[in-house]
Design an enzyme around this catalytic site. Structure first.
Site, short mmCIF file in Angstrom:
data_model
loop_
_atom_site.label_atom_id
_atom_site.label_comp_id
_atom_site.label_asym_id
_atom_site.label_seq_id
_atom_site.Cartn_x
_atom_site.Cartn_y
_atom_site.Cartn_z
N GLY A 1 0.77 -1.24 0.00
CA GLY A 1 0.00 0.00 0.00
C GLY A 1 0.80 1.29 0.00
O GLY A 1 0.28 2.35 -0.35
N LYS B 1 5.13 12.71 -2.82
CA LYS B 1 3.66 12.59 -2.71
C LYS B 1 3.26 11.34 -1.91
O LYS B 1 2.48 11.41 -0.97
CB LYS B 1 3.03 12.55 -4.10
CG LYS B 1 1.53 12.64 -4.06
CD LYS B 1 0.94 12.87 -5.44
CE LYS B 1 -0.59 12.97 -5.35
NZ LYS B 1 -1.20 13.21 -6.65
N GLU C 1 7.60 3.49 9.04
CA GLU C 1 7.38 3.23 10.46
C GLU C 1 7.88 4.36 11.33
O GLU C 1 7.35 4.62 12.42
CB GLU C 1 8.00 1.88 10.82
CG GLU C 1 7.19 0.77 10.15
CD GLU C 1 7.83 -0.60 10.18
OE1 GLU C 1 7.32 -1.44 10.92
OE2 GLU C 1 8.80 -0.84 9.46
MO1 MOS Z 1 6.11 -3.87 9.21
S1 MOS Z 1 5.34 -4.13 11.09
O1 MOS Z 1 7.72 -4.30 9.36
O2 MOS Z 1 5.17 -4.73 8.15
#
Ligand code: MOS
Length: 744
Positions: free
Chosen positions: A473, A639, A711
């Site tokens: 995604g 973007k 992350e």
């Molecule tokens: Mo991520 S929690 O390394 O898919």
């Protein structure tokens, strides 16, 4: 068409496919003679299945077969082919192999029928009688029996120990001028991706094809082949689109093996889609974790000691560990540090990586504790962090490959207006609403793994690029297309990038925010090599205007190679290939990390500043404003990077205020296994998010200079919100999520 280059904001190349339904997710594939599987789950937390009654289900309309542990097709779970996404200690749950129940909600049967509806109905008719044993369902009880994990694999920096120490942390605490000590908890949280986990398994003799929701096709291929004792080349895993995963599809969970086993038994393709409720006990979740943080400092705010201890939930059959205590070792300069990690085994399914696993949890505790210290010292929280800024990595004793954290702090604080903050808790109001400002640090390691990419430059002036990566995604298709187009000097429309098929060249897991660093570097390298290969044809050719030209002296624009010194001297890929009667040139290239990993400490950093509004009468918290700055090396596509960053912040908002699994203490059942009672942020919960990236040139991390971003954006959000809530209300909530009942 204008050429897109790295750093240019472009829309998703697969956007049209996605919004028109043209993007096919695993369960959307079809096969002849398809059967539909529905799982039956255990209703006790521990014991043995004494009797399982499938007669009614077998007689139910459309039912083909009901498979239980008594069916007896033996599948050996691959205990010795563990991947880095698997817990290294213990054995994965076997697919319907024995009568043992380890937790409530464990698959105990699969019903196969001609339609999903028939299978669903029949599954409701399967009943089981159990010999129940006493289960461990209470976290506090499990924590009283806590133990250090037998192996920590999540810290890939080389430190394998669950306990770490430098200097004399306990003594430094005892003699510190100012100390704080506090305990922070966070519940188990669920990924809740939109796409449910699903697998289609289809055998052709001894060859197996799986359409699977996965973040790593090559690993599913390897592990399923091992389990069924067949050649890896005889398993093909296809996964072109994934509708969100957040870590839930890093591993191949038991349903994948069950689908393959069922398909083998009935010799027909099986489509298995979990229900939303089953999402809570078949894949994993972020483990419930309790942390004790002790900080010691001098009166003027120099950290002298950090002792951080974590106890995290795991299952009784695997030891899941994560990098919860990695940030306390390096995030702030401090001579005396101890971290201690423990596990608490319970009758639950094995936890898993979820959205910044480890760091999200560890930095929550650490940056809340730092905020508490700031009040104890009467120092501004930002100033405290600046004062303890780590100029080099104090854990690895290495220089940073690059670090622009101070710039993130400075610019985010300025945009937020932090200097206008009244340090006094409960001092800011808007009408009857209490206003609070809080901040925290973000950090995420820059991982990289080997990846191999195939680039084929065609005589029609287009290019095909492929590798067995995933796109869960974030915009991997788009970023890779951009990187390839940039390196090949082609418009993005002439580059076709494909992924998600185990037959393609090997790629690592799409996890740990390392796809750009790993796969992107390989795309870049392979594209450059392909371009050089075409140039070599021209360079060796007396008839070419590029005769004897060197790569360094040639640029490519819109598919035309020309001398940098004289743009009139050049020709197109098409002209060169046609003259040499070649339909294409092809390059397959691997790219992997090298010595730089030992010479530098590589992390991305960022800062979050948050304003919350708290209704004192109702205890409701609204996030009113967020300003976040990130330094993550080179941003490939601003973007989609922006989308990722705001997505991460929303995930952090959920962690801070909403998300919580509730288990029935009597039997371990997940009570809120649905999206009505397990709350995730919706649009109304999310204010405008002001996100910016700090330009950062990093020559060391990888050839692209790009660090992991996704992350990073979540880490630090929960503590920034918790700290803002304290500033607004004077109430320190150390137990996530911060729900109204805790504020009243
Ligand atoms: Mo991520 S929690 O390394 O898919």
């Amino acid at each position: 068409m204008a050429e897109a280059v790295v750093g240019m904001p472009i829309s998703r190349v697969d956007g049209r496919l996605k919004v028109t339904g043209g993007a096919r997710y695993a369960a959307e594939f079809s096969a002849k003679r398809m059967t539909y599987g529905v799982l039956v789950l255990s209703t006790i937390a521990k014991g043995r299945i004494a009797e399982i009654n499938t007669a009614a289900a077998e007689k139910s309309p459309g039912v083909l077969r009901v498979i239980t542990h008594r069916t007896g097709l033996q599948v050996e779970m691959p205990a010795d082919v563990k991947a880095l996404v698997d817990p290294q200690v213990g054995r994965p749950l076997p697919p319907l192999q024995d009568d043992r129940v380890h937790y409530h909600g464990q698959p105990i049967a699969i019903v196969l029928a001609d339609t999903f509806e028939h299978a669903t109905h029949a599954a409701s008719l399967v009943t089981a009688r159990y010999d129940e044993a006493k289960a461990v369902l209470d976290f506090a009880q499990a924590a009283s029996q806590r133990f250090p994990p037998h192996e920590m694999e999540t810290d890939r920096g080389g430190e394998k120990s669950s306990h770490y120490e430098r200097g004399e942390p306990e003594q430094a605490l005892a003699t510190a001028e100012v100390t704080i000590e506090a305990t922070y908890t966070q519940p188990d949280e669920y990924h809740n991706a939109m796409e449910l986990h699903n697998t289609i398994a289809a055998w052709d003799g001894d060859k197996l094809t799986l359409y699977d929701k996965t973040q790593w096709v090559n690993n599913v291929q390897k592990q399923v082949a091992a389990a069924f004792g067949i050649d890896q080349g005889d398993v093909r895993v296809i996964s072109p689109f994934v509708g969100g995963a957040f870590g839930s599809a890093l591993r191949a969970w038991v349903h994948v093996y069950i689908a393959a086993l069922a398909a083998k038994l009935v010799d027909r393709p099986v489509k298995l889609v979990l229900t939303r409720a089953q999402q809570y006990t078949v894949p994993g979740y972020r483990p419930h974790t309790i942390q004790k943080v002790s900080l010691g400092a001098t009166k003027d705010g120099q950290l002298t000691s950090i002792v951080q201890e974590a106890t995290a939930q795991t299952s009784t059959y695997e030891e899941y560990t994560e990098s919860t205590l990695s940030a306390p070792r390096f995030l702030y300069a401090c001579p005396n540090v101890a971290t201690r990690y423990y596990l608490a085994a319970m009758n639950v399914n094995t936890p898993a990586s979820m959205r910044a696993p480890g760091e999200a949890t560890g930095v929550f505790a650490l940056d809340c504790a730092l905020d508490e210290l700031a009040y104890a010292l009467r120092v501004d929280p930002l100033e405290l962090r600046l004062k303890n800024h780590a100029d080099e990595d104090p854990y690895k004793n290495l220089p940073w490959s690059s670090k622009s954290l101070k710039e993130c702090y400075r610019r985010a604080a300025e945009r937020f207006g932090w200097s206008k903050r009244n340090p006094q808790p409960r001092s800011m109001r808007e009408g009857r609403v209490q206003v609070g400002w809080g901040m925290a640090t973000a950090t995420w390691p820059t991982h990289r793994m080997p990846a191999t990419v195939l680039v084929r430059l065609l005589a029609d002036g287009s290019a095909q690029v492929r590798t067995a990566a995933s796109d869960i995604g974030p915009g991997t298709y788009t970023a890779m297309t951009l990187i390839a187009a940039d390196a090949l000097g082609l418009p993005t429309a002439r580059v076709k990038f494909d992924l998600g098929d185990s037959r393609m060249p090997q790629a690592p897991v799409e996890g740990g925010s390392m796809t750009i660093a790993s796969v992107g570097s390989a795309v870049h390298a392979a594209a450059i090599a392909a371009r050089h290969k075409v140039l070599a044809l021209a360079s060796a050719d007396k008839a070419s205007p590029l005769h004897q030209a060197h790569a360094a002296g040639v640029r490519v624009t819109d598919g035309r190679l020309s001398l940098i010194s004289d743009a009139s001297q050049g020709e197109t890929y098409t002209e060169i290939l046609k003259r040499h009667r070649q339909e294409s040139v092809e390059v397959m290239q691997e790219s992997k990390p090298g010595e730089e990993q030992k010479q530098y400490s590589m992390h991305a950093f960022g800062a979050h500043f948050v304003e919350v509004h708290v209704d004192e009468d109702f205890g409701t918290v609204r996030v009113a404003r967020v300003v976040s700055g990130f330094a993550a090396g080179r941003i490939i596509n601003p973007k989609t990077a922006h989308s990722q960053a705001i997505g991460g912040i929303v995930g952090g908002l959920g962690m801070a205020l909403l998300e919580e699994c509730i288990r029935d203490r009597r039997n371990g059942r997940v009570v809120n296994a649905n999206l009505e009672q397990y709350m995730v942020p919706v649009n109304a919960d999310v204010p405008a998010l002001d996100v910016f990236f700090v330009d950062e040139v990093d020559k060391h991390v990888n050839p692209l200079g790009a660090k992991g971003l996704a992350e990073l954006s979540l880490v630090g959000v929960a503590p920034a919100i918790a700290n803002a809530v304290y500033h607004a209300t004077g109430k320190r909530i150390r137990d996530l999520p911060i729900t109204p009942d805790k504020l009243l």
